[in-house]
Structures are given as C-alpha cells and as structure tokens.
Design a protein around this motif. Structure first.
Motif, mmCIF file in Angstrom:
data_model
loop_
_atom_site.group_PDB
_atom_site.id
_atom_site.type_symbol
_atom_site.label_atom_id
_atom_site.label_comp_id
_atom_site.label_asym_id
_atom_site.label_seq_id
_atom_site.Cartn_x
_atom_site.Cartn_y
_atom_site.Cartn_z
ATOM 1 N N LEU A 158 0.876 -1.164 0.000
ATOM 2 C CA LEU A 158 0.000 0.000 0.000
ATOM 3 C C LEU A 158 0.913 1.214 0.000
ATOM 4 C CD1 LEU A 158 -1.820 -2.209 1.578
ATOM 5 C CD2 LEU A 158 -3.005 -0.217 2.486
ATOM 6 N N TYR A 159 0.766 2.058 -1.000
ATOM 7 C CA TYR A 159 1.685 3.167 -1.164
ATOM 8 C C TYR A 159 1.084 4.496 -0.699
ATOM 9 C CZ TYR A 159 4.775 0.422 -4.252
ATOM 10 O OH TYR A 159 5.633 -0.496 -4.775
ATOM 11 N N ARG A 160 1.969 5.341 -0.148
ATOM 12 C CA ARG A 160 1.651 6.762 -0.032
ATOM 13 C C ARG A 160 1.798 7.396 -1.415
ATOM 14 N NH1 ARG A 160 5.101 5.540 4.126
ATOM 15 N NH2 ARG A 160 4.256 5.783 6.232
ATOM 16 N N GLN A 161 1.183 8.549 -1.582
ATOM 17 C CA GLN A 161 1.300 9.231 -2.867
ATOM 18 C C GLN A 161 2.644 9.953 -2.958
ATOM 19 O OE1 GLN A 161 -1.402 12.534 -3.656
ATOM 20 N NE2 GLN A 161 -1.657 11.800 -5.752
ATOM 21 N N ARG A 198 -4.867 -5.678 9.515
ATOM 22 C CA ARG A 198 -4.570 -6.439 10.724
ATOM 23 C C ARG A 198 -3.143 -6.965 10.633
ATOM 24 N NH1 ARG A 198 -7.485 -8.582 14.692
ATOM 25 N NH2 ARG A 198 -9.459 -8.151 13.622
ATOM 26 N N LEU A 199 -2.301 -6.566 11.593
ATOM 27 C CA LEU A 199 -0.900 -6.952 11.610
ATOM 28 C C LEU A 199 -0.729 -8.326 12.252
ATOM 29 C CD1 LEU A 199 0.612 -3.494 12.645
ATOM 30 C CD2 LEU A 199 0.216 -4.402 10.329
ATOM 31 N N PRO A 200 0.412 -8.999 12.024
ATOM 32 C CA PRO A 200 0.619 -10.346 12.579
ATOM 33 C C PRO A 200 0.492 -10.431 14.088
ATOM 34 C CG PRO A 200 2.241 -9.898 10.865
ATOM 35 C CD PRO A 200 1.503 -8.614 11.099
ATOM 36 N N ASP A 201 0.787 -9.347 14.810
ATOM 37 C CA ASP A 201 0.691 -9.381 16.276
ATOM 38 C C ASP A 201 -0.711 -9.032 16.775
ATOM 39 O OD1 ASP A 201 0.530 -6.674 15.813
ATOM 40 O OD2 ASP A 201 2.366 -6.136 16.897
ATOM 41 N N GLY A 202 -1.665 -8.872 15.853
ATOM 42 C CA GLY A 202 -3.039 -8.585 16.234
ATOM 43 C C GLY A 202 -3.391 -7.112 16.248
ATOM 44 N N ARG A 203 -2.394 -6.249 16.191
ATOM 45 C CA ARG A 203 -2.684 -4.821 16.140
ATOM 46 C C ARG A 203 -3.375 -4.472 14.816
ATOM 47 N NH1 ARG A 203 1.997 -1.436 16.041
ATOM 48 N NH2 ARG A 203 3.135 -3.252 15.252
ATOM 49 N N MET A 204 -4.075 -3.354 14.838
ATOM 50 C CA MET A 204 -4.789 -2.913 13.656
ATOM 51 C C MET A 204 -4.364 -1.494 13.319
ATOM 52 S SD MET A 204 -7.361 -4.485 11.885
ATOM 53 C CE MET A 204 -8.501 -5.273 13.026
ATOM 54 N N ILE A 205 -4.077 -1.249 12.048
ATOM 55 C CA ILE A 205 -3.860 0.126 11.610
ATOM 56 C C ILE A 205 -4.947 0.476 10.594
ATOM 57 C CG2 ILE A 205 -1.380 0.049 12.012
ATOM 58 C CD1 ILE A 205 -1.025 -0.110 8.959
ATOM 59 N N ARG A 206 -5.260 1.755 10.537
ATOM 60 C CA ARG A 206 -6.271 2.218 9.597
ATOM 61 C C ARG A 206 -5.606 3.026 8.500
ATOM 62 N NH1 ARG A 206 -11.595 3.454 13.259
ATOM 63 N NH2 ARG A 206 -12.986 2.680 11.659
ATOM 64 N N VAL A 207 -6.155 2.906 7.310
ATOM 65 C CA VAL A 207 -5.667 3.693 6.192
ATOM 66 C C VAL A 207 -6.851 4.377 5.523
ATOM 67 C CG1 VAL A 207 -3.620 2.279 5.781
ATOM 68 C CG2 VAL A 207 -5.762 1.683 4.633
ATOM 69 N N GLY A 208 -6.593 5.537 4.965
ATOM 70 C CA GLY A 208 -7.622 6.295 4.270
ATOM 71 C C GLY A 208 -7.116 6.785 2.937
ATOM 72 N N TYR A 209 -8.019 7.305 2.164
ATOM 73 C CA TYR A 209 -7.698 7.801 0.826
ATOM 74 C C TYR A 209 -6.635 8.882 0.909
ATOM 75 C CZ TYR A 209 -8.448 10.062 -3.720
ATOM 76 O OH TYR A 209 -8.289 10.612 -4.967
ATOM 77 N N VAL A 258 -5.169 4.186 -6.524
ATOM 78 C CA VAL A 258 -5.402 4.979 -5.318
ATOM 79 C C VAL A 258 -4.239 4.814 -4.347
ATOM 80 C CG1 VAL A 258 -6.871 5.195 -3.259
ATOM 81 C CG2 VAL A 258 -7.912 4.962 -5.527
ATOM 82 N N PHE A 259 -3.768 5.929 -3.811
ATOM 83 C CA PHE A 259 -2.753 5.939 -2.760
ATOM 84 C C PHE A 259 -3.435 6.120 -1.406
ATOM 85 C CE2 PHE A 259 -0.851 7.726 -6.622
ATOM 86 C CZ PHE A 259 0.187 6.825 -6.825
ATOM 87 N N PHE A 260 -2.700 5.795 -0.334
ATOM 88 C CA PHE A 260 -3.294 5.817 0.996
ATOM 89 C C PHE A 260 -2.491 6.680 1.956
ATOM 90 C CE2 PHE A 260 -4.865 1.944 -0.955
ATOM 91 C CZ PHE A 260 -6.204 1.986 -0.619
ATOM 92 N N ARG A 261 -3.072 6.892 3.121
ATOM 93 C CA ARG A 261 -2.398 7.539 4.242
ATOM 94 C C ARG A 261 -2.819 6.825 5.516
ATOM 95 N NH1 ARG A 261 -6.074 11.062 6.806
ATOM 96 N NH2 ARG A 261 -8.011 11.285 5.619
#
Length: 345
Positions: A117-120, A170-181, A234-237
């Motif tokens: 998943l890339y940043r712009q 969802r990361l391997p350790d169970g943590r979650m990160i969110r990404v948006g447009y 689409v790029f993400f942040r």
C-alpha cells in the motif's frame, strides 16, 4: 474520505438523472405516509445526526443542531421541526452498499506479505494524470523510496481496498492500523465488472464483488491482467487519530455509523441531513439515516449508498445490494416549504 462507490463503480452503473437540483421536483409528505416510521429507533438516528450537524453552515440547520445536542425526545424532535421532502428528477431510486474492508498485512515485506500500500509520491500530486496502474505496479518508480505504508497478502483484496478508499490492516501481532484515501494517479476509472460483461464471461445481473473476486482467483494470469484494465490507482495515508470502535470518516470528516450513515449526491441532499430510507429487495430497510458521505458514482436525487460496517460479512452484504425504493430528506420546516411552495396552498 470514504469513496462510496462499491457496486456502482464495479459495474459502471449508468445515471440518467438531471444535471442539477434546479430541475428537480420537491413534494412534501406527512410522516404518517412513511412506511415503518413509527417502529424505527429515532434515538439512534438523532445520535448520529448530532455527530455531524454542528458542521452544517446554514442558520436553520445550526439552530436545530443546538436543540439536538440537548437530547430531546427523538421522534418528537423530528416530527415537530422537520418535514419529509420527496426529491425526484426522473431517475428511479437506487440503493447500493459500501463497507470498510479489513486486510491482513505487515509493516515489513516478507513471507506472504508481498503487495504494498503506497503513499502518494510528490510528483503524482503535481501531474494529472500520472503513471497508470500497470506502470506503478510493474515499474521501478515506486521502489526503494520508503513510500510503503504496509504490505498485504492478497492483491485482489488490495484492489478492492482501493475501490473503497479506506480500510483496516490487521498486523501479525493482532494490532490494527487504519488507512484512508491519500490521492490518486488521475486516470479515469474503468470497471472490471463491465469488462467481464463485455467479454461475455457474465451477464450484467450476475456480476458482484464476490463473483469478480472468485473469477480473478480461479484465473490467476487472466485475473491479474483484468485488474490492469483499470488504469486508475489509489494511494493511501495512515489514520492514527481515530478510535478503533468508531467507523471510518466520511465526507464531513466525522466517523460514520453502520446502518445509519449513507452517501448521497450533495447537489440534492445537504450533507448532515436526516434521510428516511425505504429500500426494497430481499432485505428491506425502512430507517432514518443521516447523509454523511459522498461518492463519485452517487449521482441523483434518489441515489444512496448505505454504509454496512467493517469486515468480510459487511462486504458480502454490501456487494450484493442493488435495490429500488424511495428516500425522503427531512428538511427544516421553512426550508421544506421554500422548496415546495405549492404545498402551502
């Protein structure tokens, strides 16, 4: 911003409505003509309305918002200060669904996590259009620049995440990160669902998100090439300031609510307005919702995208929704009669 475009953008659904709200017809109805109004949970709708109404600019909306913050009796609040307005411009009602995807990923590349998943990049902001999807995914322009937010394990789900415009990893350790447009490459979207129909693989009524997923996975080489048919990228942040319990942010930059938030065409429906939905189909919905989002394919007075929640179950429901019905916007009384002056006679 959530890009509420799921079924519609997959199929490139046509829109035949008018160009602007000046051509629309406005009819004021009474609350007792709303099918299911008495049975709805008006307090839930009032709570959602209260979350975003403070961002509405007009004086009448802001005055009602202040009253809503005082937590009045919900049904009485809507019935006393609003009137249901049926807005029509010739196109039939269409309700689709959208959701917040949840993917498996890692902050580092390795093992099954091979799809970034890339940043712009800065140059993509300045050029319109920039590189195509094929050039971004197969070329060297993005490599070794530290633009990767995360790596996921499924290129098909990554493609659909780009269609939705936001999601959770969802990361391997169970943590979650969110990404948006976080931007796009400027190329026009081409529907892969419509392309499958054009090739004669499916009829239009057969195509859904899950059908497309299954076909791409059954035909890995052709499927990878099919995804390249869409040059848009689409790029993400990263979004780190949103509580995990809250929904993603909509067009009003506030969290949206499962089953109570919709995306609308703001030419016809003010963002923040309560909207009564009567959706037909196998799973009818008769409910008061709030217009908190928009989408590039959500065009017309009777067009709405219903937010169905987060994860695979929500995605399955959203991916099959394409129903008729009707929707009415609850307008402040003076505004309603200004739109439909004949109703005062």
């Amino acid at each position: 911003m959530i890009r509420a475009v799921f079924v519609a953008i997959l199929l490139a659904l046509p829109w035949t409505g008018c160009a602007n709200a000046l051509d629309a017809r406005y009819d004021i109805l009474s609350f007792d003509t709303l099918d299911g109004w008495e049975e709805d949970d008006h307090a839930k709708a009032l709570h959602v309305f209260s979350q975003t109404c403070q961002d509405m600019k007009d004086v009448d909306w802001r005055a009602l918002c202040k009253l809503a913050q005082q937590k009045p009796g919900a049904r009485d609040f809507f019935e006393l200060f609003f009137r249901p307005v049926l807005i029509s411009e010739g196109a039939p009602a269409l309700f689709t669904g959208y959701f917040e995807p949840e993917l498996n990923g890692s902050l580092r590349r390795g093992g099954r996590y091979q799809y970034p998943l890339y940043r712009q990049p800065p140059e993509a902001r300045e050029a319109n259009p920039w590189l195509t999807r094929r050039e971004i995914e197969t070329g060297d322009e993005m490599k070794d620049r530290g633009l990767e937010i995360a790596w996921v394990d499924d290129p098909v789900e990554l493609f659909f995440l780009q269609i939705q415009g936001s999601g959770r990893i969802r990361l391997p350790d169970g943590r979650m990160i969110r990404v948006g447009y976080g931007g796009a490459n400027g190329h026009e979207y081409r529907s892969i669902g419509a392309e499958l129909v054009r090739r004669g693989v499916y009829d239009l009524h057969q195509v859904s998100a899950q059908v497309i997923r299954n076909w791409v996975r059954r035909n890995p080489e052709e499927g990878a090439e099919l995804l390249m048919h869409n040059p848009s990228y689409v790029f993400f942040r990263r979004i780190d300031d949103l509580e995990p319990s809250l929904g993603p942010r909509g067009a009003m930059n506030r969290s949206i609510t499962t089953g109570r938030s919709i995306a609308v065409d703001p030419q016809f429906v003010p963002l923040g307005a309560p909207v009564w939905i009567e959706k037909a189909g196998a799973a009818p919905i008769h409910r008061l919702m709030v217009a908190q989002d928009t989408g590039s394919t959500i065009k017309g007075a009777q067009r709405a995208d219903v937010f169905m929640g987060t994860g695979d179950d929500a995605g399955r429901v959203a991916g099959t929704m394409r129903d008729g019905g009707r929707m009415l916007v609850l307008m402040p009384i003076q505004r309603a009669y200004a739109l439909a002056p004949d109703a005062m006679q």
